[in-house]
Design a protein around this motif. Structure first.
Motif, PDB file in Angstrom:
ATOM      1  N   UNK A  95      -1.197 -36.328 -78.143  1.00  0.00           N
ATOM      2  CA  UNK A  95      -0.683 -35.309 -77.242  1.00  0.00           C
ATOM      3  C   UNK A  95       0.032 -35.866 -76.030  1.00  0.00           C
ATOM      4  N   UNK A  96      -0.087 -37.167 -75.806  1.00  0.00           N
ATOM      5  CA  UNK A  96       0.616 -37.777 -74.682  1.00  0.00           C
ATOM      6  C   UNK A  96       2.115 -37.811 -74.908  1.00  0.00           C
ATOM      7  N   UNK A  97       2.843 -37.883 -73.843  1.00  0.00           N
ATOM      8  CA  UNK A  97       4.293 -37.882 -73.947  1.00  0.00           C
ATOM      9  C   UNK A  97       4.866 -39.228 -73.516  1.00  0.00           C
ATOM     10  N   UNK A  98       5.994 -39.591 -74.066  1.00  0.00           N
ATOM     11  CA  UNK A  98       6.726 -40.783 -73.656  1.00  0.00           C
ATOM     12  C   UNK A  98       8.207 -40.466 -73.664  1.00  0.00           C
ATOM     13  N   UNK A  99       8.938 -41.189 -72.833  1.00  0.00           N
ATOM     14  CA  UNK A  99      10.390 -40.965 -72.730  1.00  0.00           C
ATOM     15  C   UNK A  99      11.087 -41.829 -73.766  1.00  0.00           C
ATOM     16  N   UNK A 100      11.842 -41.173 -74.617  1.00  0.00           N
ATOM     17  CA  UNK A 100      12.411 -41.879 -75.761  1.00  0.00           C
ATOM     18  C   UNK A 100      13.928 -41.815 -75.763  1.00  0.00           C
ATOM     19  N   UNK A 101      14.514 -42.928 -76.215  1.00  0.00           N
ATOM     20  CA  UNK A 101      15.934 -42.958 -76.535  1.00  0.00           C
ATOM     21  C   UNK A 101      16.029 -42.810 -78.056  1.00  0.00           C
ATOM     22  N   UNK A 123      10.939 -46.574 -76.925  1.00  0.00           N
ATOM     23  CA  UNK A 123      10.100 -46.084 -75.830  1.00  0.00           C
ATOM     24  C   UNK A 123      10.658 -46.607 -74.500  1.00  0.00           C
ATOM     25  N   UNK A 124      11.207 -45.729 -73.695  1.00  0.00           N
ATOM     26  CA  UNK A 124      11.800 -46.102 -72.387  1.00  0.00           C
ATOM     27  C   UNK A 124      10.967 -45.572 -71.221  1.00  0.00           C
ATOM     28  N   UNK A 125       9.695 -45.313 -71.476  1.00  0.00           N
ATOM     29  CA  UNK A 125       8.858 -44.713 -70.425  1.00  0.00           C
ATOM     30  C   UNK A 125       8.794 -45.603 -69.187  1.00  0.00           C
ATOM     31  N   UNK A 126       8.549 -46.899 -69.387  1.00  0.00           N
ATOM     32  CA  UNK A 126       8.437 -47.813 -68.234  1.00  0.00           C
ATOM     33  C   UNK A 126       9.762 -47.910 -67.494  1.00  0.00           C
ATOM     34  N   UNK A 127      10.868 -48.017 -68.241  1.00  0.00           N
ATOM     35  CA  UNK A 127      12.164 -48.116 -67.581  1.00  0.00           C
ATOM     36  C   UNK A 127      12.479 -46.838 -66.822  1.00  0.00           C
ATOM     37  N   UNK A 128      12.139 -45.686 -67.449  1.00  0.00           N
ATOM     38  CA  UNK A 128      12.393 -44.426 -66.761  1.00  0.00           C
ATOM     39  C   UNK A 128      11.546 -44.325 -65.497  1.00  0.00           C
ATOM     40  N   UNK A 129      10.275 -44.781 -65.602  1.00  0.00           N
ATOM     41  CA  UNK A 129       9.414 -44.742 -64.418  1.00  0.00           C
ATOM     42  C   UNK A 129       9.997 -45.593 -63.297  1.00  0.00           C
TER      43      UNK A 129
END
Length: 656
Positions: A95-101, A123-129
Motif C-alpha cells: 500500500x505504500x507509494x513511490x514516485x516512479x518514472x 523508483x525516483x522517490x529519493x531523487x524527488x524527495x
C-alpha cells in the motif's frame, strides 16, 4: 563463424532483464495483463512473480489515477504514438507509494501486429524527495528574501541588469518589481557618480576582489536621495563562471542624521565646556587684576593728592609698583598655564640655583618653616629657564608652607633618573633631573589631588592665593620637555616633583661665551633705534634707554624705521611687535635683508611670536629699566658671539 541460436539469444536477454534490480522491467499483453516480472520489479513493487503475473498492471496506480483512466490512456498513447513516458505516484503491494518514472513501448510482430507492451519503471522517490527539499529550501529562501523590508536584496546579471527585486528594495527605492526588472542598477546612482564610472567600478571590484562595500548617496524613483550602505558579492558556478552579483543595500539616512545630530550635540557640549572654562578663567583673572588695579589707581590717586601739598609720596609709589609687579607675575603665570610663555632654555646647575635661593626662601616662607636641602654629590645640569625655574620652586615652597599652618619642615630634594622608552606616558626616554618639594603638612585627598592642576582651583581662603601656582609649574615643566607629578596623603604631607630633561654639555659654546665675556663692555654707549606705534610706550622706552646712557632715535612704524636705517648707522634696534602695516617680526626680517647681523630686540605683550621669529631676542611687557638694560647687553653679546662663530674679519664693535 559460430552464431548463437534464437533460443540461446532469447535466453540471454531474459537473463539480462531478470538480473536488473534498479529498474522494474516487465511485459504486458495488449490488454495490459502482466506476462513477465524481473528482480527490479519485485524489489520496487513488492510482488513475487507468481503473485502478479496474470494480473492487470493498473493495480500499481493510485485510486485517483484509476478514476481518471490513466492506465488505459498510457497503453493507448504507447500503441498509437509509439511511446508513453510519465512520472507519477505508484502503489506497492503493502500500500505504500513511490514516485516512479514510467516508459511504455509497444511490442509488435514483423507484420505490425501488436503483441503487447514493454514497461520500464524506475523508483525516483529519493531523487524527488531531494528535489522537493531543494525546491522547498529555495522557496523558503525566496520568501525570506522577499519578506525582508529593512534591506534591499536583489540580483544583477554580469553586466548589472536587475534580475530580482524584494520588498526592501521596493520600500527603499520606490520601484515595483515590474518597473525595474531588466533595468541597469546604475539608475540608482547620482548623475555625478554615473559620470565618474562608479557603478562599473563597483562591479569590477566585486568581480576581481571578491567583494565591494561602500557608503554614499543613492537615488529613489521620485528623485530624492538616501544615504546607503552597499555590499556587492559575485555569484559563481562551481567551476568559477560568473553568473551575476548579489547586491544588498541598507538605508542609513536616519542613522546618519542621528549621528550628525549626536556629533553636533557633542560639539555643542564641548563648546559649552570651553566657554565655561573660559568664563572661570577670565573671571579669576578679572578678579585678581581688579584687585591689583585698585591698589595701583588708589595709590597713584593718593600720591597725586599728597604731591600737591608737598607730602611724602614714596610709600604710595612703592605700593603701586608692587601691585604692578604682581600683575606682571600673574600674566606670566597665565602664560605658563597655557604653555605659551617664551622660555629661555639653557643649561642650569640646579644645586647652585637652589642654594642661591636660600635667602629668598627664608624671607618669603618665614621663620616657622625650616628648609632642608638634599642633593647628591654629582647631579648634572638641567635644560630649563633659570628664572622660571626659580619662580616654580618658590611657588611650590609657598604652597608647602601654606599646607603647614603651624610651621614645619620643607625638603627640597634632587636626583638624577633615567626614563626607559614607553615607561611613562608623560615623558620621553632619556635622562632627567627630578626636583622635589616635600612638606609634612595636611596633604590632599583624592578629589583635591585630581583637581590640583586646574587653573584658579585653590583650597586657600579668599585673598590668599590665585590658584594658578601648580598650573603655572605644570605648564612650565611641559614647555621644558618634562613633567610634573604630585603624591599626597591626608595627614602625612605632599611631594611635588619637577622632572626636567638633562642638558647636553657643549664645550665649544662655553669657549665662545668666555671669549664674548672678555670682549664685551656692558658700559659702552650705543646708538639705538626704538620703534613703537604707541607714542606713550615709545617715549617711555626711549627715556629708559637714554637714562642708561645710550643715544636713541625714534620711529613710529616699521616703514619709518627702515627709512632711519637707510640714512644712518645704529648698533641695535628695539621694536614693538604688534604694529599695523608691518609687525616687529616682519621689520626684523626686513632689517636682516638690509643689514645682516644687526641685532634686533622684539618687545611684545603677546604670548607667542610667529614661529620663524622665535629665535630672536624678546622682551616681555611690562618691563623695568633693569630688565631692558640686561636685554640690551644680551643682544650685543649674542651679536658678538655670532660674529665670532662666523669668523668675520671685522666683527661689529667688539668694544661694546
Amino acid at each position: 563463424m559460430v552464431t548463437a541460436s534464437t533460443d540461446e539469444t532469447g535466453n540471454r536477454f531474459e537473463l539480462l532483464v531478470q538480473s536488473v534490480t534498479d529498474y522494474a522491467i516487465y511485459m504486458l499483453d495488449p490488454t495490459g495483463v502482466i506476462v513477465s516480472w524481473n528482480a527490479g520489479a519485485r524489489r520496487f513493487k513488492g510482488y513475487e512473480a507468481d503473485e502478479i503475473i496474470g494480473q492487470h498492471f493498473s493495480r500499481f496506480y493510485t485510486p485517483e489515477d484509476l478514476a481518471r483512466g490513466i492506465p488505459a490512456i498510457a497503453l493507448h498513447a504507447a500503441e498509437h504514438d509509439g511511446r508513453f513516458e510519465a512520472e507519477g505516484w505508484r502503489v506497492r503491494k503493502d500500500g505504500g507509494q513511490f514516485w516512479a518514472s514510467v516508459v511504455i513501448d509497444p511490442i509488435r510482430a514483423p507484420d505490425g501486429r501488436l503483441l503487447g507492451f514493454a514497461k520500464v519503471t524506475r523508483d525516483l522517490t529519493e531523487r524527488r524527495a531531494a528535489q522537493d527539499a531543494l525546491r522547498a529550501s529555495e522557496e523558503r529562501f525566496r520568501l525570506l528574501v522577499q519578506s525582508v523590508t529593512d534591506y534591499a536584496i536583489y540580483m544583477l546579471d554580469p553586466v548589472g541588469t536587475v534580475t530580482s527585486w524584494n520588498m526592501g528594495a521596493e520600500r527603499f527605492k520606490g520601484y515595483k518589481a515590474e518597473e525595474i526588472l531588466g533595468q541597469n542598477f546604475s539608475r540608482f546612482y547620482s548623475e555625478e557618480d554615473r559620470l565618474a564610472g562608479l557603478p562599473s567600478r563597483a562591479l569590477h571590484t566585486a568581480q576581481t576582489v571578491g567583494r565591494f562595500e561602500a557608503e554614499g548617496w543613492r537615488i529613489r524613483k521620485d528623485g530624492t536621495r538616501f544615504w546607503a550602505n552597499v555590499v556587492i558579492d559575485p555569484i559563481r558556478t562551481p567551476d568559477g563562471t560568473l553568473l551575476g552579483f548579489a547586491k544588498i543595500t541598507r538605508d542609513l539616512t536616519e542613522r546618519r542624521d542621528a549621528q550628525r545630530a549626536l556629533d553636533e550635540a557633542r560639539d555643542a557640549i564641548v563648546q559649552t565646556q570651553k566657554m565655561d572654562a573660559i568664563g572661570k578663567l577670565t573671571g579669576g583673572v578679572a578678579h585678581d587684576f581688579n584687585n591689583l588695579l585698585a591698589v595701583i589707581v588708589g595709590s597713584l590717586d593718593l600720591a597725586r593728592q599728597r604731591l600737591t601739598t608737598g607730602g611724602d609720596i614714596a610709600r604710595y609709589l612703592d605700593n603701586a609698583m608692587t601691585a604692578a609687579e604682581r600683575g606682571a607675575t600673574l600674566t606670566q603665570r597665565m602664560l605658563a598655564f597655557a604653555r605659551k610663555q617664551e622660555l629661555k632654555l639653557q643649561s642650569v646647575d640646579c644645586v647652585l640655583l637652589v642654594q642661591g635661593m636660600a635667602e629668598l626662601f627664608r624671607t618669603t616662607l618665614g621663620a616657622a618653616v625650616a628648609i632642608e636641602m638634599r642633593f647628591p654629590p654629582a647631579l648634572g645640569a638641567a635644560h630649563a629657564d633659570p628664572s622660571q625655574l626659580e619662580l616654580a620652586l618658590l611657588n611650590l615652597a609657598v604652597n608647602a608652607r601654606d599646607a603647614m599652618p603651624e610651621g614645619g619642615r620643607i625638603i627640597v630634594d634632587a636626583a638624577r633618573t633615567t626614563v626607559a622608552p614607553d615607561e611613562r606616558p608623560d615623558l620621553g626616554a632619556g635622562d632627567y633631573i627630578r626636583l622635589s618639594v616635600i612638606d609634612e603638612g595636611e596633604g590632599m585627598d583624592a578629589a583635591t589631588l585630581e583637581r590640583a592642576r586646574e587653573p584658579f582651583f585653590t583650597t586657600k581662603g579668599v585673598g590668599k592665593g590665585t590658584g594658578l601656582g601648580l598650573s603655572m609649574v605644570h605648564g612650565f615643566a611641559q614647555q621644558c620637555g618634562g613633567s610634573l607629578t604630585i603624591a599626597s596623603e591626608p595627614g602625612v604631607g605632599t611631594s611635588v616633583s619637577l622632572w626636567l630633561p638633562m642638558a647636553q654639555a657643549d664645550a665649544e659654546a662655553q669657549h665662545i661665551a668666555m671669549v664674548v665675556e672678555e670682549l664685551h663692555d656692558p658700559n659702552m654707549p650705543l646708538v639705538i633705534l626704538a620703534v613703537d606705534d604707541d607714542d606713550l610706550v615709545l617715549t617711555n622706552t626711549a627715556g629708559m634707554l637714554e637714562d642708561l646712557g645710550h643715544t636713541v632715535f625714534q620711529a613710529s612704524s616699521g616703514a619709518d624705521a627702515l627709512r632711519v636705517l637707510a640714512g644712518g648707522s645704529v648698533d641695535l634696534v628695539v621694536t614693538d611687535h604688534a604694529m599695523p602695516g608691518m609687525t616687529g617680526a616682519q621689520l626684523a626680517d626686513a632689517i636682516e635683508q638690509m643689514q645682516p647681523g644687526l641685532p634686533v630686540v622684539i618687545i611684545t605683550g603677546f604670548a607667542e611670536l610667529p614661529p620663524h621669529a622665535t629665535h630672536r631676542l624678546r622682551l616681555d611687557k611690562p618691563f623695568r629699566q633693569a630688565e631692558l638694560a640686561r636685554t640690551v647687553a644680551t643682544a650685543m653679546r649674542t651679536a658678538l658671539a655670532s660674529a665670532i662663530v662666523a669668523r668675520e674679519p671685522d666683527p661689529p664693535r667688539t668694544d661694546c
